[in-house]
Write a protein that holds these residues in place. Structure first.
Motif, mmCIF file in Angstrom:
data_model
loop_
_atom_site.group_PDB
_atom_site.id
_atom_site.type_symbol
_atom_site.label_atom_id
_atom_site.label_comp_id
_atom_site.label_asym_id
_atom_site.label_seq_id
_atom_site.Cartn_x
_atom_site.Cartn_y
_atom_site.Cartn_z
ATOM 1 N N GLY A 30 69.217 21.042 48.316
ATOM 2 C CA GLY A 30 69.151 21.477 46.930
ATOM 3 C C GLY A 30 68.451 22.819 46.799
ATOM 4 O O GLY A 30 68.884 23.696 46.046
ATOM 5 N N ILE A 31 67.364 22.981 47.554
ATOM 6 C CA ILE A 31 66.630 24.241 47.512
ATOM 7 C C ILE A 31 67.523 25.377 48.017
ATOM 8 O O ILE A 31 67.573 26.465 47.447
ATOM 9 N N TYR A 32 68.271 25.096 49.087
ATOM 10 C CA TYR A 32 69.202 26.108 49.587
ATOM 11 C C TYR A 32 70.321 26.377 48.588
ATOM 12 O O TYR A 32 70.850 27.490 48.510
ATOM 13 N N GLU B 139 55.706 5.812 46.626
ATOM 14 C CA GLU B 139 56.958 5.432 47.301
ATOM 15 C C GLU B 139 58.178 6.001 46.579
ATOM 16 O O GLU B 139 59.252 6.133 47.153
ATOM 17 N N ALA B 140 57.988 6.366 45.306
ATOM 18 C CA ALA B 140 59.121 6.912 44.553
ATOM 19 C C ALA B 140 59.054 8.432 44.482
ATOM 20 O O ALA B 140 59.949 9.067 43.942
ATOM 21 N N TYR B 141 57.975 9.009 45.053
ATOM 22 C CA TYR B 141 57.763 10.430 44.821
ATOM 23 C C TYR B 141 58.887 11.308 45.348
ATOM 24 O O TYR B 141 59.336 12.236 44.676
ATOM 25 N N ASP B 142 59.356 10.982 46.554
ATOM 26 C CA ASP B 142 60.420 11.797 47.146
ATOM 27 C C ASP B 142 61.660 11.839 46.261
ATOM 28 O O ASP B 142 62.330 12.863 46.146
ATOM 29 N N GLY C 119 64.915 14.671 42.283
ATOM 30 C CA GLY C 119 65.418 14.796 40.919
ATOM 31 C C GLY C 119 65.091 16.164 40.330
ATOM 32 O O GLY C 119 65.926 16.808 39.696
ATOM 33 N N LEU C 120 63.866 16.601 40.592
ATOM 34 C CA LEU C 120 63.417 17.902 40.097
ATOM 35 C C LEU C 120 64.277 19.034 40.663
ATOM 36 O O LEU C 120 64.696 19.956 39.962
ATOM 37 N N VAL C 121 64.540 18.927 41.971
ATOM 38 C CA VAL C 121 65.346 19.948 42.636
ATOM 39 C C VAL C 121 66.774 19.927 42.085
ATOM 40 O O VAL C 121 67.367 20.977 41.816
#
Lengths: 408, 321, 258, 288
Positions: free
Chosen positions: B16-18, B144-147, B152-154
């Motif tokens: 996503g970043i790419y 555990e849900a952070y990733d 989602g943010l990306v």
């Protein structure tokens, strides 16, 4: 761009790509950490200028893992090694670490080098998988380690101070400092400077070098402009050798104080006579245990152990012993035991002996190929250093600098 | 399988970043024809700016001198703005040059910037880098849900950049950019102030790359100069070319594919046990993918699409929506 | 020379390094005329052309357009003042459709600014509608309507010339500068182009300045012709006057024997 | 403190090898109209070809160096046939060629590493010791490097001015609108461009390896420096490339005396950027 008749239509191309990608993923699911083996991940550079680090520490780690598996494995489970290439690049290192922790289910990660360790340590912490680096000397870790981050090699801040001591103890008052400008080199070089000034000496010139260049003659000219009698050099063997060859060719004189990377007999032999009387620091030889390791290494790799290979061997041993002590192969369980099995207990030098002692409820203190390997709560080792001097063909130990004498 | 999912999540985040980087490059090359080979410079500026704005002020042992401890949102916005400003500064000397010159000068400027990152400890922490960069809503989202949250943010960022690229593409502004790409002198002859357009496009693409950098900084939580080599620019280019330049969907697809390809090849050793040569073989495969795509699919998987007369009429009829 | 010329060029000078390309050149273009600028190779026509259209800065002299001095102004200001040029080799935007090529020609379009673009299509809907209508009308006028969705690089040479002229018309110019519009065209297409130019002049009250190397091609289309040699004006007047001017004959004869 | 002329000498040695390699790059840039990112790898291949001949086959160094030239040229021609020619034939743009060359660069660099590992290697020549001449230290090998570079540059000058081929090449390279579209027997010129470009680059690789060590990344590491030399001299201008290569070599080495050596790699680019701002047409200026 012109569309030639060779155009593959989009669907075919997508299908091919998808099939190839799918095949890789399926293979990945089959290949990675099944439940019948425990995985130790190895995260090191395998390509580029420092590819030797990955290649040589893999040999060392294989020796350790073979011995552990022969002794019944880690908590009765055979260990499988999965290696990943950092390409000495932070981005790749993070992806590779994620693969080791998430996809392969590694119990612990061995590696990486100073270049990439600081960049991945938070992520390892989050994933609750311990990292034990045999290769990261960076002083960044001095107060950031512990918990999930450990190392079996000495911090550059100790190494640098030891180097400063060697220069001072041998009566040099003015020295020049050269270091490669990367994570490892700079933190070592800077502590040499700080240490030597703290001991009352003067630094004539400080030269930061870009690694991987082909000519360092101008950097040498700069470093030797005030004709220092002692020059501290922090570099890998490759850059180090180029610098020493060109120094010899230019006839600049003086003696060197070389960082531990270059303290190998093959290095001393390659540079040869010009290096006579120069100093190097290195870990205190681990006696019998080291000789045993070195013999095994030589029979596998056909050369004497590279720098950091005993440390790599010990890192694997520590991980397995910690798992035994925790009675679990899960990273979060064994991490806490890593300092515990390294000190304060019955001295053991092999996995078998350690596992037996732990079964009997005895605390153990693992002493390995690289020395006593006592891990502090900050994840560092506090080791003494050996001082070596070149005979013109090999390194000869001429003294020792005790860990206690480096608190300045 | 859960472990695999977790790994997939991290691969998707990087992809996503790419994708954001590739969308930015698409504005430069795909839409405006700017041969920017220093894309990583914007990425780095975005990453370091947000890091400096959000990390706590340094302790005595740390090399850097500035850390403002501001909220992550401020950091990300700051990263985008800084990347935009750098685009203006880089643009002034380079955007007047012929395209090949721009290519080489932009590589050069990105390299200079990398050396600044390595050497100016007070600002960037030098080779030791910056650590402990905060992540948005770290305390609020369960670990555990952070990733998934971050992914989602990306994805949101990709969506925003995609929507904006689309808006540009369909606008008269985008039309002028394409005219400059196709024939700058003819565009000048029609009274377009092309330097201004090139600059605006350069800034917009640069801001996107800055956003990608900011997202990377908060994802990686640590920055060192080794993360900002020319290979990032190159990988973005490969993604854009494979996906199809001039097409935002293509940019996203290409970035996704190239990262998936890079990560999938990690599993090669498990398959054939080729041992020591595997790491180099992986890189050789990436190189081969590039050559094969250019040869057999020169316009990428999703080539640029023309906007038809009917579409124009329709858009005008509905008052532009 | 009359004072109500649409374009007045006075004592124009231009040097490249040490070489003088234009040396005190004068000319006037009357309103609603088709004026030709001719001269042998290397006479400086192209330099004059590029200087009037703003692609070169002159080293001396002045260019007055519609009573306003435009000497040395950037191209975008000159276009805004009402002068648009074309290129000898018909430079269209190859990867855009015919219709889009025309739309680019619209000047003063709010949607070509970044802020309204960011705000969304509503912010510039009016201008876009006007542009689409204008382009639509020109497509019909130039008989290109069937090709509107064709990419410009797939057009035949003649169609590309027409498209370029139509695109120039999109800017609503008072004066169109044509750079050798007939160059490289077969004779039947040349006639077509000539017809279009004359039609446009009459129906749309347009002024043309045509730069041409070959005298014969534009004799029958121009009202007035200026001839230059070695950077200077050597004659100007009706085609008839110019054709019989001694210096002109000499200049062209000199070239033929060279 | 007084400026040590040693820096200048080091710069001349480094610069003359960069100049040689840059001539090849600029000709290819000018005539084939694309930026060849794989150019550095030809340099590496040249050095390894000589290394194999010298160390593995035991040939004398000079023979090995000469043998390396046809090998590198043959490789470059083969790669052109397989990789670049099909694209050229289909009329692919400069960018397609550029991206392709980057892919090729990755492949070649890693292939070299796969075969020879990343360990640095040395030619089998006698140990060199520097002589002090007029206050500077120089070795016999280094004198040879500078002499060989100079001789080759003169040879190239003669080729470009005294032969029809050379004149055509120069014209094609300097007038990029003419390049490849003007209908002369272009594929023949392309072939000769590769022959001369790759040949010079191979020699540069051997000389650089001789001055220091041979390793897989040696060419790629110099690529950006060569680009800077080409830009500095003006694209397609072989004399400009020589001048640019020398200037950059000297500037880099001399910079060590004044600024931190870790900024050394940035020096080439800084010079390039500054020059472009001041004089966009290159050091020697445009001919028109």
């Amino acid at each position: 761009m012109v569309n030639g008749d060779k155009q593959v239509d989009r669907r075919t191309f997508l299908q091919t790509t998808a099939v190839a990608g799918g095949a890789f993923s399926v293979a990945g699911c089959m290949g990675g950490g099944g439940s019948d083996t425990a995985v130790l991940g190895m995260l090191q550079p395998f390509t580029g200028e420092v590819a030797w680090v990955g290649e040589s520490s893999e040999v060392a780690m294989n020796i350790a893992v073979d011995q552990i598996n022969e002794a019944g494995g880690m908590n009765g489970t055979d260990i499988e090694i999965v290696t990943e290439d950092t390409e000495t690049n932070q981005q790749t290192a993070i992806s590779a670490l994620r693969k080791l922790t998430d996809s392969d289910g590694a119990s612990a990660i061995l590696g990486p080098t100073s270049f990439t360790l600081p960049a991945v340590m938070d992520i390892a912490q989050e994933s609750q998988v311990p990292i034990i680096s045999p290769t990261a000397g960076t002083s960044v870790l001095d107060d950031r380690g512990g918990n999930y981050i450990f190392r079996t090699s000495a911090s550059d801040s100790l190494g640098g101070k030891a180097m400063a001591r060697i220069a001072r103890d041998n009566g040099y008052e003015e020295i020049a400092v050269m270091y490669v400008d990367n994570q490892g080199g700079r933190s070592f070089g800077q502590t040499v400077i700080e240490g030597f000034e703290a001991l009352g000496g003067t630094i004539t010139t400080e030269v930061a070098l870009t690694p991987g260049k082909s000519s360092y003659r101008s950097e040498l000219t700069e470093a030797f402009q005030d004709e220092p009698e002692f020059v501290s050099l922090t570099a890998g063997t490759q850059t180090g050798q180029i610098i020493l060859d060109q120094w010899d060719e230019q006839g600049l004189g003086g003696v060197w104080g070389l960082s531990n990377d270059m303290q190998t007999d093959s290095f001393a032999a390659d540079v040869g006579a010009p290096l006579e009387d120069s100093y190097a620091i290195g870990p205190l030889p681990g006696g019998e245990k080291y000789d045993e390791f070195a013999a095994e290494y030589e029979s596998r790799a056909g050369e004497s152990p590279q720098p950091f290979t005993p440390e790599a061997y010990d890192a694997a041993m520590l991980a397995a012993l910690a798992a035994e002590a925790a009675e679990s192969n899960s990273g979060s369980d064994l991490a806490g035991e890593i300092p515990a099995v390294s000190k304060d207990g019955e001295t053991v030098t092999s996995f078998q002996a350690g596992a037996d002692a732990l079964d009997n409820g005895t605390e153990i203190d693992y002493d390995g190929a690289s020395g006593p390997v006592d891990i502090t709560s900050q994840g560092n080792i506090r080791s003494s250093f050996a001082v070596f001097q070149s005979t013109g063909s090999e390194w000869e130990q001429v003294g020792e600098i005790a860990a206690d004498s480096l608190d300045f | 399988m859960l472990e695999q999912l977790s790994f997939m999540t991290s691969v998707a985040t990087v992809a996503g970043i790419y994708a954001v980087l590739a969308l930015g490059l698409n504005i430069h090359w795909g839409e405006t024809g700017l041969l920017n080979f220093g894309h990583v410079a914007f990425f780095a500026v975005g990453a370091y700016t947000t890091a400096i704005l959000t990390i706590p002020s340094p302790t005595a042992t740390q090399a850097y001198s500035f850390g403002f401890g501001l909220p992550v949102v401020v950091g990300i916005v700051g990263g985008c703005i800084a990347a935009g400003l750098v685009a203006v500064l880089l643009g002034i000397p380079t955007l007047q040059l012929d395209e090949e010159y721009l290519a080489i000068v932009s590589i050069g400027l990105a390299e200079i910037l990398r050396h600044v990152m390595m050497n100016e400890n007070w600002l960037t922490g030098g080779v030791a880098g910056l650590y402990g960069i905060d992540r948005p809503l770290r305390g609020v989202i369960p670990p555990e849900a952070y990733d998934f949250f971050y992914l989602g943010l990306v994805v949101l960022a990709v969506g925003l950049c995609y929507a904006y690229s689309r808006r540009l593409k369909q606008s008269p502004f985008g039309r002028v950019l394409r005219s400059i790409r196709d024939d700058e002198e003819a565009s000048i002859a029609l009274g377009k102030h092309t330097f201004r357009y090139r600059m605006q496009a350069f800034v917009v693409g640069g801001v996107m790359a800055g956003l990608a950098g900011a997202l990377w900084a908060h994802y990686a939580t640590a920055l060192t100069p080794t993360a900002f080599g020319a290979n990032i620019t190159f990988l973005t280019w490969v993604g854009l070319i494979v996906g199809g330049s001039g097409n935002s969907k293509g940019a996203i697809l290409g970035a996704g594919l190239i990262i998936a390809f890079r990560e999938a090849t990690r599993y090669l050793p498990d398959l054939y046990g080729l041992g020591d040569i595997i790491p180099t073989l992986r890189l050789i495969l990436v190189g081969a993918l590039v050559i094969v795509t250019i040869r057999y699919r020169p316009d990428g998987l999703l080539p640029e699409r023309d906007i038809s007369y009917a579409e124009y009429c329709k858009r005008v009829e509905y008052g532009g929506e | 020379m009359s004072d109500d010329g649409l374009l007045e060029v006075r004592d124009l000078n231009k040097y490249f390094g040490g070489v003088t390309a234009v040396d005190g050149f004068d000319m006037t273009v009357e309103r609603n005329s088709i004026t030709g600028l001719i001269g042998p190779n290397g006479a400086g026509k192209t330099t004059v052309f590029r200087t009037i259209s703003g692609f070169h800065d002159p080293d001396g002299g002045k260019v007055v357009f519609d009573g306003e001095e435009i000497t040395g102004k950037p191209v975008y200001e000159i276009v805004e003042a009402g002068i648009t040029r074309t290129f000898q080799e018909a430079r269209t935007f190859p990867e855009m459709t015919v219709f889009e090529n025309l739309l680019v020609g619209k000047t003063g379009h709010r949607g070509e600014k970044l802020l309204p673009t960011t705000a969304g299509p509503k912010a510039y809907a009016e201008d876009e509608r006007a542009a689409v209508e204008h382009a639509d009308q020109l497509l019909g006028y130039m008989e290109l309507a069937e090709k509107r969705d064709q990419r410009a690089d797939r057009l035949a040479v003649g169609e590309r010339k027409l498209l370029e002229i139509a695109r120039a018309l999109m800017t609503n110019p008072d004066l169109i500068l044509l750079d050798e519009p007939m160059a490289g065209l077969p004779s039947d297409l040349t006639t077509d182009i000539v017809d279009y130019i004359e039609r446009i002049r009459e129906e749309r009250d347009q002024t043309f300045l045509i730069v041409e190397h070959d005298m014969d091609t534009i004799m029958n289309i121009c009202d007035s012709i200026t001839v230059m040699e070695a950077g200077q004006t050597i004659a100007s007047g009706t085609p008839e006057e110019v054709r019989n001017d001694e210096r002109v004959v000499e200049a062209y004869l000199g070239e033929e024997s060279a | 403190m007084a400026f040590d002329p040693q820096f200048l000498l080091n710069g001349v040695i480094v610069g003359s090898t960069i100049a040689l390699a840059a001539i090849g790059l600029t000709l290819i840039f000018g005539i084939l109209d694309f930026i060849n990112f794989a150019h550095g790898e030809y340099l590496t291949l040249g050095a390894y070809a000589a290394l194999v001949a010298n160390v593995a086959l035991g040939l004398p160094f000079v023979v090995a160096a000469v043998v390396a030239i046809p090998i590198t040229v043959a490789l470059a021609l083969a790669l052109d046939r397989v990789v670049f020619y099909p694209l050229r034939r289909e009329g692919a743009g400069a960018l397609s060629l550029l991206i392709t060359s980057f892919g090729l660069s990755i492949i070649l660099r890693n292939a070299v590493e796969m075969v020879w590992s990343s360990d640095p290697r040395r030619f089998d020549v006698g140990g060199a010791e520097a002589m002090a001449i007029a206050g500077v230290r120089i070795t016999a090998v280094q004198i040879a490097i500078v002499v060989v570079s100079l001789v080759l540059m003169i040879a190239i000058h003669l080729l470009l001015t005294r032969t029809t081929l050379g004149v055509t090449m120069r014209a094609t390279a300097s007038n990029r609108s003419l390049a490849l579209s003007s209908g002369v027997n272009t594929e023949r010129i392309v072939t000769w461009t590769w022959v001369i470009g790759a040949g010079l680059t191979a020699i540069a690789g051997v000389l650089i390896g001789l001055n220091t060590v041979v390793r897989p990344s040696m060419g790629f590491g110099l690529l950006l420096v060569m680009f800077a030399a080409v830009i500095l001299g003006g694209i397609g201008d072989p004399y400009g490339a020589m001048l640019g290569g020398l200037s950059i070599g000297i500037a880099q080495e001399v910079s060590v005396a004044f600024i931190s050596a870790s900024y050394k790699p940035a020096v080439a680019f800084t010079i390039m950027v500054v020059l472009l701002l001041w004089k966009p047409e290159g050091l020697r200026g445009a001919d028109t």
